[in-house]
Design an enzyme around this catalytic site. Structure first.
Site, short mmCIF file in Angstrom:
data_model
loop_
_atom_site.label_atom_id
_atom_site.label_comp_id
_atom_site.label_asym_id
_atom_site.label_seq_id
_atom_site.Cartn_x
_atom_site.Cartn_y
_atom_site.Cartn_z
N TYR A 251 3.60 9.56 -0.54
CA TYR A 251 4.63 8.87 0.24
C TYR A 251 6.00 9.00 -0.42
CZ TYR A 251 0.75 6.35 2.55
OH TYR A 251 -0.40 5.99 3.23
N ASP B 14 0.84 -1.20 0.00
CA ASP B 14 0.00 0.00 0.00
C ASP B 14 0.87 1.24 0.00
OD1 ASP B 14 -2.86 1.23 0.66
OD2 ASP B 14 -1.39 2.21 1.97
N LYS C 239 -2.30 6.21 -4.31
CA LYS C 239 -3.36 7.16 -3.97
C LYS C 239 -3.09 8.52 -4.61
CE LYS C 239 -3.52 4.97 0.59
NZ LYS C 239 -2.14 4.50 0.68
N HIS D 64 -6.98 10.12 -1.94
CA HIS D 64 -6.39 10.04 -0.60
C HIS D 64 -7.28 10.67 0.47
CE1 HIS D 64 -2.11 9.51 1.23
NE2 HIS D 64 -3.05 9.12 2.07
#
Length: 280
Positions: free
Chosen positions: A52, A47, A77, A110
């Site tokens: 990120y 994930d 996301k 997100h």
């Protein structure tokens, strides 16, 4: 390490592993090594998210692990700052370029960022990307029922997944009930109560001691029996293995009722209420 664990069938028809590996802050070569360790230990779902800054590391782990692409499930996301339709289209493409993959198994919005009022545009871009085969399934994160109802009313397409904060301090009963009614899978972020004292909770520790399981294993088992699919994050190999070893025992009704007493009126760990919180 060959761990067989259940696969949940999404409303898209795609199978998704019941427990996934969170990759937040797993970046660069060190992040790739942690993900490879996780795959070796049995994880099949990674994930990630555009924000990120590790989609490239995820792609490297997928290529280097030695497993066929079809045996891995990769999630990313869309960030709040790219919810305008044209930006969403290019960001989905950028996520694919960063990972170096031909498709992503699941792509999520997100956060709804309701003050921007752009999430329906973003959803339309994701619907079209799914139709093109770039995304196998599409869903959302942190959406309240009213946000999901609007998506369905304006596009006719129901999310496959809503990934939300969910743990014993914040069990999200109403969200789970809404998701069940609409065939939406509930994924749990921060399933182990990150930055809280959940893993030191004496009630859960007593249950674990009786069952011969760690506190984390009891919490993850609670997640599954509660109706959520957890995505714990750990770079520690032993904890990775423990986090997957949650399919060989069950919590009793009394155990579940005891853990339910830990719920707080608003147990959000950082006060991130999707009705007002904005993520960019």
């Amino acid at each position: 390490m060959n761990i067989v664990h259940p696969v949940f069938t999404l409303n898209s028809g795609q199978g998704m592993p019941a427990v996934g590996m969170g990759t937040y802050k797993l970046n660069g070569r060190e992040g790739v090594a942690s993900m490879l360790e996780g795959i070796t230990n049995g994880y099949r779902l990674l994930d990630s998210a555009f924000n990120y800054e590790n989609e490239g590391s995820v792609g490297a782990a997928v290529r280097e692990c030695g497993l066929p692409r079809g045996e891995l499930f990769v999630t990313s996301k869309l960030p709040g700052r790219h919810q305008r339709y044209a930006e969403a289209v290019s960001t989905i493409e950028e996520s694919l370029y960063r990972t170096g993959l031909d498709y992503l198994d699941l792509y999520l919005i997100h956060w709804p960022n309701p003050r921007q009022n752009l999430y329906v545009e973003a959803w339309q871009a994701m619907i079209e990307a799914q139709q093109k085969g770039l995304l196998r399934s599409i869903g959302v994160c942190n959406f309240l029922p009213e946000h999901i109802e609007r998506l369905m009313a304006e596009t006719g397409v129901c999310p496959a997944v809503n990934q939300i904060e969910l743990h014993p301090f914040f069990p999200q009963d109403e969200a789970l009930a809404f998701h069940r009614r609409h065939g939406i899978a509930t994924q749990a972020w921060s399933p182990l109560g990150r930055k809280s004292d959940l893993l030191q909770n004496p009630l859960i520790a007593d249950i674990g001691a009786r069952l011969g399981k760690s506190v984390a294993q009891v919490v993850l088992r609670w997640q599954l029996q509660h109706g959520a699919l957890p995505i714990p994050k750990s770079s520690n190999s032993e904890r990775q293995r423990q986090n997957l070893a949650v399919f060989d025992f069950e919590l009793s009704a009394d155990d579940m009722a005891a853990i339910a007493t830990l719920a707080k009126p608003d147990g959000r760990l950082a006060g991130q209420d999707p009705a007002v919180y904005e993520e960019f």
